[in-house]
Write a protein that holds these residues in place. Structure first.
Motif, PDB file in Angstrom:
ATOM      1  N   ARG A  24     -20.831   7.165 -10.631  1.00  0.00           N
ATOM      2  CA  ARG A  24     -20.471   6.431 -12.040  1.00  0.00           C
ATOM      3  C   ARG A  24     -20.286   7.764 -12.936  1.00  0.00           C
ATOM      4  O   ARG A  24     -21.480   8.205 -13.601  1.00  0.00           O
ATOM      5  CB  ARG A  24     -21.636   5.670 -12.576  1.00  0.00           C
ATOM      6  CG  ARG A  24     -21.565   4.324 -11.939  1.00  0.00           C
ATOM      7  CD  ARG A  24     -22.569   3.547 -12.566  1.00  0.00           C
ATOM      8  NE  ARG A  24     -22.273   3.166 -13.976  1.00  0.00           N
ATOM      9  CZ  ARG A  24     -21.175   2.300 -14.321  1.00  0.00           C
ATOM     10  NH1 ARG A  24     -20.682   1.406 -13.361  1.00  0.00           N
ATOM     11  NH2 ARG A  24     -20.943   2.209 -15.385  1.00  0.00           N
ATOM     12  N   VAL A  28     -14.353   8.405 -14.008  1.00  0.00           N
ATOM     13  CA  VAL A  28     -13.864   6.996 -14.010  1.00  0.00           C
ATOM     14  C   VAL A  28     -13.299   6.646 -15.283  1.00  0.00           C
ATOM     15  O   VAL A  28     -12.023   5.758 -15.179  1.00  0.00           O
ATOM     16  CB  VAL A  28     -15.222   6.217 -13.838  1.00  0.00           C
ATOM     17  CG1 VAL A  28     -14.852   4.584 -13.946  1.00  0.00           C
ATOM     18  CG2 VAL A  28     -15.935   6.344 -12.674  1.00  0.00           C
ATOM     19  N   SER A  72     -20.972  -6.896 -23.007  1.00  0.00           N
ATOM     20  CA  SER A  72     -21.899  -7.207 -21.795  1.00  0.00           C
ATOM     21  C   SER A  72     -22.253  -8.851 -21.464  1.00  0.00           C
ATOM     22  O   SER A  72     -21.918  -9.479 -22.161  1.00  0.00           O
ATOM     23  CB  SER A  72     -23.352  -6.528 -22.278  1.00  0.00           C
ATOM     24  OG  SER A  72     -23.910  -7.439 -22.972  1.00  0.00           O
ATOM     25  N   TYR A 208     -17.800  -4.541 -13.974  1.00  0.00           N
ATOM     26  CA  TYR A 208     -18.242  -3.174 -13.394  1.00  0.00           C
ATOM     27  C   TYR A 208     -19.238  -3.405 -12.202  1.00  0.00           C
ATOM     28  O   TYR A 208     -19.935  -2.249 -11.811  1.00  0.00           O
ATOM     29  CB  TYR A 208     -18.920  -2.336 -14.370  1.00  0.00           C
ATOM     30  CG  TYR A 208     -20.326  -2.862 -14.954  1.00  0.00           C
ATOM     31  CD1 TYR A 208     -21.382  -2.480 -14.295  1.00  0.00           C
ATOM     32  CD2 TYR A 208     -20.417  -3.758 -15.860  1.00  0.00           C
ATOM     33  CE1 TYR A 208     -22.621  -3.256 -14.755  1.00  0.00           C
ATOM     34  CE2 TYR A 208     -21.693  -4.185 -16.500  1.00  0.00           C
ATOM     35  CZ  TYR A 208     -23.037  -3.918 -15.676  1.00  0.00           C
ATOM     36  OH  TYR A 208     -23.922  -4.532 -16.213  1.00  0.00           O
ATOM     37  N   ILE A 214     -16.305   0.210 -16.116  1.00  0.00           N
ATOM     38  CA  ILE A 214     -17.557   1.003 -16.722  1.00  0.00           C
ATOM     39  C   ILE A 214     -18.377  -0.019 -17.406  1.00  0.00           C
ATOM     40  O   ILE A 214     -19.514   0.300 -17.369  1.00  0.00           O
ATOM     41  CB  ILE A 214     -16.666   1.972 -17.895  1.00  0.00           C
ATOM     42  CG1 ILE A 214     -15.661   2.884 -17.525  1.00  0.00           C
ATOM     43  CG2 ILE A 214     -17.852   2.515 -18.939  1.00  0.00           C
ATOM     44  CD1 ILE A 214     -14.848   3.662 -18.262  1.00  0.00           C
ATOM     45  N   TYR A 246     -13.480  -0.179 -22.735  1.00  0.00           N
ATOM     46  CA  TYR A 246     -14.124  -1.035 -21.849  1.00  0.00           C
ATOM     47  C   TYR A 246     -12.775  -1.870 -21.263  1.00  0.00           C
ATOM     48  O   TYR A 246     -12.918  -2.101 -19.996  1.00  0.00           O
ATOM     49  CB  TYR A 246     -15.327  -1.913 -22.152  1.00  0.00           C
ATOM     50  CG  TYR A 246     -16.378  -1.008 -22.471  1.00  0.00           C
ATOM     51  CD1 TYR A 246     -17.181  -0.081 -21.559  1.00  0.00           C
ATOM     52  CD2 TYR A 246     -17.235  -1.096 -23.886  1.00  0.00           C
ATOM     53  CE1 TYR A 246     -17.840   0.663 -22.031  1.00  0.00           C
ATOM     54  CE2 TYR A 246     -18.162  -0.527 -24.084  1.00  0.00           C
ATOM     55  CZ  TYR A 246     -18.771   0.412 -23.079  1.00  0.00           C
ATOM     56  OH  TYR A 246     -19.780   1.260 -23.479  1.00  0.00           O
TER      57      TYR A 246
END
Lengths: 357, 357
Positions: A24, A28, A72, A208, A214, A246
């Motif tokens: 990570r 990326v 999220s 992710y 990400i 994102y």
């Protein structure tokens, strides 16, 4: 140096890893956006082509009316449960004892929404229809996590899902899917995403986990539900002026890896078989149903840690960077198959299991 | 085509703009991360060098004990007010009637935290010490926004700030700074950031206003306060596995523009003077105290819109893409000086004001 540090450090030092899609790191993001024209405009507070196109695309994939991109899953799922609780006027929801909401969110659902949670079934197995029927109180919503991550990514049968869905509809219980790893289970069910999602009233997917983006999540469902979700997204401070870092990476890695899920799943099954042939080792589940499983060692944890650290140095393949101690004689880690393992040559992998045995 | 659309479209079509730092496009992110080594590792749930280094750096700039990076100021500020309300056991806070929390967050503070808000003073002027002294009820926290964005970015005198700070400390009222545009006011006050922040118990700063980053915020204050803030950040779903796209761009554009704030401020003062010389036009404040001000037209809004659309086409300079109608004879827009205006040649800018007059 402590054994735990040694395990972590030797793991990080290995060139190859069994789990995930590679490090990570910043590459990326660089890879995801390097091919995009710099003139393309940012999304602005949930509007603009970058965000609406991706939301429409994923809504279509999931077969649901609409979709909203969230920073999220924590935010998306709390909001979903709050909306169902408000609509049904019952501030109670039910889910697995090891649901993300129960153990990883610092009690956000309870602290922010004052929603009571009823735990379904037992922590070491998946939720069944019988568990839902046995609920002692009426709930607004049942959340199912597919696969159940904390127990090695287990799944109910598709038939059981269908029956749970029918039961919830009959009883006016909203059924929400924690599909953080939805794409990862499609090869086992031999279904398209929309066939799974059709059983649910609202769905969250992550970009992710197996997909290797990400961060970021989609909440999908009926448009009137999503209009409410957008108000809560604003209240939470999740309606950022720009979510495109994102979104662009979610889209890029979705396209890159969505068709690899069968490959990951098959490799997980093969790998679990090899672990199960080792003395004092077993996997949970024994035969994986997604790209993930747990590896359990039936030996004192310090002994296993020291041994794995040696294996890392001897093979240059990272097995795990941590071990969770279950009891004095049992420890385990989570293994998730992604692109990384395919960089290991067959004979090197064979050598790893020879060293481990 | 409606006049409002025409204004927006002609604005977007111009090569040059009076406001901001250039288009909010993907190139902003590409520029920020192109120079970074791809091997650099992501932050992971608030840990890792990328996030902790930046937090420490900004804490040092602000002269406060610590700092936590948040995806948004909305999230950071609600959490700050909640912590102060909990500590003082008074679920009441006070701020300006046009505070961001009051008008742009879909009542998040009330809906999530059940905190009552008392409005200080009048909506068309800055908060004074007298307003705070006149509060009819005890509050846990006073939030001051510097500059007060919705009234053209106005400021109290530094002496008044000092007195407000002393009063709040005497009366055990926490003083929180909405410093979304903190760096933008330092040239007017002739102070360093830490001299302003020393008057406050907690501070929020943004990285995409004058600095021109992508999104993201810092909440700074005492470490025990920040430990609580991190728990709430987790509850909100703001503790993303990776925040680095925002952190790296925040850091990049902070370094790029932090020393330009005096230049922006001086240009804003000069520009406001030119607007004030136009017939039927005035700025609020008359003399800017930061890089921003409002331009008010004392004519029917449709007439102004049509005129500005013509001006866009005639000069290729974007004045504004929208107008807010205050009453039948008054409309206004916000002007924020950044890098963009410095791409316009002096004679072209002169020509713009000739056309406008």
């Amino acid at each position: 140096m402590e054994n735990s540090d040694q395990l972590k450090q030797t793991y990080q030092a290995t060139t190859y890893k069994l789990s995930n899609n590679g490090p990570r790191n910043i590459a990326v993001l660089q890879e995801a956006i390097s091919g995009i024209c710099g003139d393309e405009l940012s999304d602005i507070y949930g509007t603009g082509e970058i965000i609406t196109h991706f939301e429409e695309k994923i809504a279509h994939v999931l077969g649901l009316e609409g979709a909203v991109f969230f920073p999220s899953g924590t935010m998306a799922q709390q909001i979903a449960l709050r909306i169902w609780a408000d609509r049904k006027q019952i501030p109670k929801v039910a889910y697995h004892p090891l649901a993300h909401l129960e153990i990883h969110e610092a009690d956000g659902l309870k602290q922010i929404h004052h929603i009571e949670t009823l735990l379904l079934g037992e922590s070491d197995r998946v939720v069944t229809l019988a568990d839902i029927k046995a609920l002692s109180q009426k709930v607004s919503c049942v959340l199912l996590e597919l696969p159940q991550r904390e127990i090695g990514g287990q799944l109910p049968s598709f038939q059981e899902l269908v029956e749970i869905s029918m039961y919830c509809r009959e009883h006016q219980i909203a059924l929400h899917l924690d599909g953080a790893r939805l794409f990862e289970i499609l090869p086992f069910y031999q279904k398209e995403a929309k066939e799974v999602c059709a059983l649910f009233d609202s769905v969250y997917v992550s970009f992710y986990k197996g997909l290797g983006g990400i961060a970021g999540a989609i909440l999908a469902g009926p448009n009137d539900f999503l209009e409410e979700a957008k108000i809560w997204k604003r209240r939470y401070g999740g309606d950022l002026i720009s979510l495109y870092p994102y979104i662009l990476s979610a889209d890029y890695y979705y396209e890159k890896r969505k068709d690899s899920m069968a490959l990951y799943y098959e490799k997980a099954v093969e790998l679990a078989k090899q672990f199960n042939q080792l003395p004092g080792v077993r996997t949970i589940p024994e035969i994986p149903v997604s790209n993930m499983f747990h590896v359990e060692f039936l030996k004192p944890v310090l002994e296993v840690k020291a041994r794995l650290a040696q294996v890392h140095q001897e093979t240059d393949i990272g097995v795990t960077g941590y071990l969770v101690e279950k009891d004095t004689n049992t420890s385990s880690f989570e293994l998730t198959v992604g692109d990384a393992i395919f960089k290991i040559q067959a004979k090197e992998l064979l050598h790893l299991f020879q060293v481990l045995s």
